[in-house]
Design a protein around this motif. Structure first.
Motif, short mmCIF file in Angstrom:
data_model
loop_
_atom_site.label_atom_id
_atom_site.label_comp_id
_atom_site.label_asym_id
_atom_site.label_seq_id
_atom_site.Cartn_x
_atom_site.Cartn_y
_atom_site.Cartn_z
N LEU A 179 -3.88 3.85 -0.30
CA LEU A 179 -4.31 3.04 -1.72
C LEU A 179 -3.23 1.80 -1.75
O LEU A 179 -2.19 1.51 -1.80
CB LEU A 179 -4.89 3.83 -2.58
N PRO A 180 -3.66 0.48 -2.58
CA PRO A 180 -3.15 -0.23 -2.99
C PRO A 180 -1.72 0.67 -3.77
O PRO A 180 -1.54 1.67 -4.63
CB PRO A 180 -3.32 -0.88 -4.59
N ALA A 181 -0.73 0.20 -3.73
CA ALA A 181 0.16 0.96 -4.02
C ALA A 181 0.62 1.18 -6.19
O ALA A 181 0.49 -0.12 -6.69
CB ALA A 181 2.05 0.09 -4.00
N GLY A 182 0.96 2.52 -6.20
CA GLY A 182 1.36 2.84 -7.49
C GLY A 182 -0.88 2.73 -8.16
O GLY A 182 -0.14 4.05 -9.28
N SER A 183 -1.24 2.97 -7.21
CA SER A 183 -2.81 3.39 -8.00
C SER A 183 -3.11 4.75 -7.50
O SER A 183 -4.61 5.00 -7.75
CB SER A 183 -3.83 2.16 -6.62
N ILE A 184 -2.70 5.87 -6.88
CA ILE A 184 -3.29 7.16 -6.61
C ILE A 184 -3.62 7.51 -7.98
O ILE A 184 -3.09 6.79 -9.34
CB ILE A 184 -2.17 8.31 -6.64
N VAL A 185 -4.41 8.73 -7.76
CA VAL A 185 -5.75 8.90 -9.20
C VAL A 185 -5.03 10.25 -9.19
O VAL A 185 -5.48 11.25 -8.29
CB VAL A 185 -6.33 8.54 -9.17
N ARG A 186 -4.28 10.39 -10.56
CA ARG A 186 -3.49 12.07 -10.53
C ARG A 186 -4.60 12.96 -10.75
O ARG A 186 -5.84 12.21 -12.28
CB ARG A 186 -1.66 12.34 -11.29
N ARG A 187 -4.39 14.06 -10.71
CA ARG A 187 -5.32 15.05 -11.60
C ARG A 187 -4.59 15.18 -13.02
O ARG A 187 -5.22 15.24 -14.85
CB ARG A 187 -4.96 17.19 -11.50
N ASP A 223 -10.01 15.43 -0.29
CA ASP A 223 -9.17 15.55 -1.53
C ASP A 223 -8.64 14.03 -1.20
O ASP A 223 -7.67 13.66 -2.69
CB ASP A 223 -7.75 16.11 -0.50
N LEU A 224 -8.55 13.63 0.09
CA LEU A 224 -8.35 12.17 -0.13
C LEU A 224 -8.62 10.67 -1.08
O LEU A 224 -8.78 10.17 -1.78
CB LEU A 224 -8.12 11.19 1.28
N ALA A 225 -10.67 11.23 -0.99
CA ALA A 225 -11.67 10.53 -1.48
C ALA A 225 -11.00 10.86 -3.24
O ALA A 225 -11.19 9.98 -4.24
CB ALA A 225 -12.76 10.98 -0.95
N ALA A 226 -10.73 12.05 -4.13
CA ALA A 226 -10.62 12.27 -5.40
C ALA A 226 -9.49 11.46 -5.77
O ALA A 226 -9.53 11.25 -6.75
CB ALA A 226 -10.48 13.85 -5.38
N LYS A 227 -8.18 11.56 -5.11
CA LYS A 227 -7.60 10.60 -5.11
C LYS A 227 -7.40 9.25 -5.02
O LYS A 227 -6.09 8.03 -5.12
CB LYS A 227 -5.59 10.77 -4.81
N GLY A 228 -8.43 8.91 -5.04
CA GLY A 228 -8.81 7.28 -4.60
C GLY A 228 -8.31 6.44 -3.34
O GLY A 228 -8.34 5.14 -3.59
N THR A 258 0.99 -1.17 0.06
CA THR A 258 -0.16 0.11 0.23
C THR A 258 0.52 1.46 0.22
O THR A 258 2.24 1.24 0.41
CB THR A 258 -0.77 0.05 1.15
N ASP A 259 0.27 1.83 -0.88
CA ASP A 259 0.62 3.70 -0.41
C ASP A 259 0.10 4.20 0.60
O ASP A 259 -0.89 4.04 0.50
CB ASP A 259 0.25 4.13 -1.69
N LEU A 260 0.74 4.97 0.81
CA LEU A 260 0.18 6.16 2.15
C LEU A 260 0.03 7.95 1.19
O LEU A 260 0.70 8.14 0.33
CB LEU A 260 0.87 6.74 3.36
N VAL A 261 -1.20 8.32 1.31
CA VAL A 261 -1.64 9.42 0.03
C VAL A 261 -1.68 10.50 1.57
O VAL A 261 -2.22 10.58 2.27
CB VAL A 261 -2.38 9.37 -0.62
N VAL A 262 -0.93 11.63 1.33
CA VAL A 262 -1.04 12.79 2.09
C VAL A 262 -1.54 14.17 1.80
O VAL A 262 -1.07 14.22 1.01
CB VAL A 262 0.33 12.38 3.02
N THR A 263 -2.19 14.78 2.75
CA THR A 263 -2.72 16.19 2.14
C THR A 263 -2.78 16.85 3.00
O THR A 263 -3.22 16.16 4.85
CB THR A 263 -3.93 16.09 1.29
N LYS A 264 -3.18 18.50 2.63
CA LYS A 264 -2.40 19.21 4.08
C LYS A 264 -3.84 20.24 3.43
O LYS A 264 -2.89 21.13 2.61
CB LYS A 264 -1.41 19.59 4.19
N ASP A 265 -4.48 20.39 4.74
CA ASP A 265 -5.19 21.93 4.09
C ASP A 265 -5.49 22.45 5.07
O ASP A 265 -6.01 22.17 6.62
CB ASP A 265 -6.74 21.48 2.79
#
Lengths: 354, 354
Positions: B165-173, B99-104, B64-71
């Motif tokens: 999320l599963p490694a490598g599966s982030i959804v970018r813009r 933000d996390l949801a939109a990145k999957g 898994t990857d960690l996705v991290v966001t800051k608002d």
């Protein structure tokens, strides 16, 4: 890097304002330009996607844990608004790196929320970013993401920093055991006295400090030196550790209470720089300030007796000064044995800004 | 949870102040008590160590990857200081979850820096924390750490949120390709019109809104509803995605420019609530505000043609409304085809608060 602010912005959408469009009324860069021109060059990690997205990716490394910490600083509370911008950048970043080091973690990256006051300038921002860039090189980390926004008061900076360490090896505050020895790196009190001089420059002569000594104290206040290189030794040898940010005595009390133990240290054993030693000789209040003042960003650690030689040797080998200052005992509370052999009574042993 | 602030605190150490000790002059809790009484109960994850340490641990999960966001949000900039404390808590937390949801990514936890203004009260803090607690239950996350400090201006809150999320599966813009279809969840413009009503309550009757419609808009402004349940569908089917926080048109432009493509949407296809549809019928400016206003926290996604049915079906199955509003084309820029079939000219298509 999110461009939050516009859409929510009551003021940007307020009928009484000129509207929410990019600020063209001034020559200062707009938010997107701040990100693109100033911050994106700091974000070389592929996971940051050049700050072009709302989130960063941190890849899991099997067998490692991520350690994450968050320290925020505000103008007129934690620093002076007219401090050098590079010092402000270093202070907030290094406060976080100091936490990572004390936990035994190697810095990996950070996110930053930068709330700019209404009177910010491009020159200020440039110098601030240059300070971050220097520290990124120095500590081997990069910016992963964050947010820029308009502050409703003065400058406020929040940083979340990540480090890595072998799974399960984080060093907590709570692991100190009776019989452990207490160590501290570097010297204590320099930043606190540097701050005191900032308020009352006349104290330098009252304390008998020469110019070099006064400059040393000012420097230690402006430019914390987190002990990042000590992380491996802390991880290997320490039973408990934390960085000295709330003052040596206060942080020792945190360690003791988290661990359910007592601690006893000798005031005469606390390592002092020549400047702090000089001030303390003349002014007992200066010595007390050194012990309780904070902002040291040294590492306070408890080490089991059989590991003390290893701990000392490992730090000495990498040039980190370390001093044994006391011991952990059964019970609760802390005792500071004064230079006269009697327990000291200290006015304030931890600080709160509320 | 760090107790930063005290030790650094120029004011706490200022000779002209009463000193840096715990604030006993007022009946409000001190910083340690804030952490212990209000925040520690939010921190049930073992990695948070009950907020008793300076850092949290996030265990790596292989694969898994960690996705991290800051608002970060600031009073009088992103919310009104007198908004319900629970709404302020939800707004900043949910902005990050969106933000996390939109990145999957599935939300995992968060850190918070809470900079309290000088006039904060225990009642306010209690309601704010209750809002966080409700959202923790709702979204299955816990507080991992952070910082509390005195704000130099109004309330400022910075949150760093983590998802997995599963490694490598982030959804970018940046993954949109010519031929992809453009989708948006939910309805657009509600929060923007809700904010406009907050400034000018009289607009409700000018727009012909009944009380329920006006209440709906106000509610959408105060309580964003991030599409956390849509993360898996986004990850599986979308080629690019982001959450609509800067306005539908502005965020579509972000997606197009990041992806190096053009986008064309039909204004008549944009999903509107009955309230926004009503206002838009009477006032073209309201419709434009809906398309450009932001704060929607819906997901905007591009989906390859062969995946469109899957995307729609997956979202419909979990009760998330989703609407196809246009397509991705070769080229650059975006075109919004108006309800008259002509390209619309929109005054402001993205916002900046500087």
């Amino acid at each position: 890097m999110s461009e939050a602010g516009g859409p929510f912005d009551p003021r940007a959408n307020a009928p009484s304002e000129t509207g929410g469009g990019p600020a063209t009324a001034t020559s200062r860069p707009g938010e997107f330009e701040i990100i693109e021109r100033y911050l994106a060059p700091l974000a070389s990690d592929p996971g940051a996607a050049g700050l072009s997205d709302d989130a960063a990716v941190i890849t899991a490394e099997p067998g490692t844990d991520l350690v994450v910490t968050k320290d925020a600083l505000a103008a007129d509370v934690h620093f002076f608004a007219d401090d050098p911008p590079g010092s402000i950048a270093s202070k907030v970043l290094r406060a976080n790196l100091s936490d990572l080091a004390a936990k035994g973690a190697t810095p990996a990256g950070y996110l930053m929320a930068l709330a700019l006051p209404s009177d910010w300038t491009a020159d200020w921002l440039e110098a601030f970013v240059a300070g971050l860039a220097d520290d990124q090189d120095r500590y081997g980390i990069t910016l992963l993401g964050g947010d820029t926004l308009k502050a409703s008061g003065g400058l406020t900076i929040s940083i979340t920093a990540f480090g890595r360490l072998p799974a399960g090896s984080i060093v907590r505050r709570s692991g100190a055991k009776p019989g452990d020895r207490v160590f501290v790196t570097g010297t204590i009190g320099d930043a606190a006295l540097g701050l005191a001089l900032r308020f009352e420059p006349g104290k330098a002569s009252a304390w008998g400090l020469d110019d070099a000594m006064a400059a040393h104290l000012a420097d230690r206040y402006l430019w914390p030196q987190p002990r990042t290189t000590a992380a491996a030794a802390v991880r290997r040898f320490a039973s408990a550790a934390l960085d000295v940010s709330d003052g040596l005595i206060g942080d020792l009390a945190h360690m003791a209470s988290s661990s359910g133990v007592a601690a006893r240290i000798g005031a005469a054993d606390v390592p002092l720089s020549p400047a702090v030693a000089q001030a303390s000789r003349i002014d007992p209040a200066a010595f007390e300030m050194a012990l309780t003042g904070g902002d040291d960003f040294e590492i306070l650690a408890s080490v089991p007796e059989q590991s003390c030689d290893g701990f000392r040797d490992a730090l000495t080998a990498i040039g980190v000064p370390v001093t044994e200052i006391g011991s952990i005992e059964a019970g609760e509370g802390i005792v500071v044995v004064g230079r006269d052999g009697q327990p000291m009574t200290l006015a304030g042993t931890s600080f709160s800004h509320f």
